[in-house]
Scaffold this active site. Structure first.
Site: not given
Length: 141
Positions: A98-99
């Site tokens: 996600h990051e």
């Protein structure tokens, strides 16, 4: 009468008024603080200055440093840190993917520099994840 929210210069001036009574460390840049606090009004900025002073006191320091302002802004925007929660391997993997998206896109020459990975941009979408913790890794430029 409607008064609009202050712009960058206005926020910087408001911060200067509120930090008059504080002892600031050498490297404190109120311009960076003003950049990170877009959308905040005078009372919010006063709260951020007070939170920074409290963060310095928690560290046992008489001087308020830049990291105290960063912590204060994260605390106001994201809420308190949750320290007791451990992530399992699947959650760590999911968060890492996600990051990676915002981190990768920030490498383009048109983006603004990243100050923090896992900050409000990606976690503001989910109230549950916003309560987890503050910035996972600071980027030093």
């Amino acid at each position: 009468m409607l008064v609009d929210r202050p712009d960058f210069k206005g926020r910087e001036d408001i911060l200067r008024v509120h930090v008059r009574r504080l002892k600031l460390a050498e490297g404190v840049d109120l311009g960076i603080v003003a950049q990170r606090t877009s959308g905040m009004v005078g009372a919010d900025l006063a709260n951020a200055v007070n939170e920074a002073a409290l963060a310095a006191a928690r560290r046992g320091s008489a001087l308020v440093e830049q990291r105290d302002f960063e912590e204060a802004i994260d605390r106001i925007q994201l809420g308190l840190k949750k320290r007791g929660r451990a992530m399992n391997e699947e959650e760590k993997r999911r968060v890492a993917f996600h990051e990676a998206g915002p981190t990768r896109s920030s490498r383009s020459r048109w983006s603004t520099p990243i100050r923090c990975i896992g900050s409000r941009s990606s976690r503001a979408r989910s109230a549950r994840s916003a309560r987890r913790s503050s910035c996972r890794r600071r980027i030093v430029t």
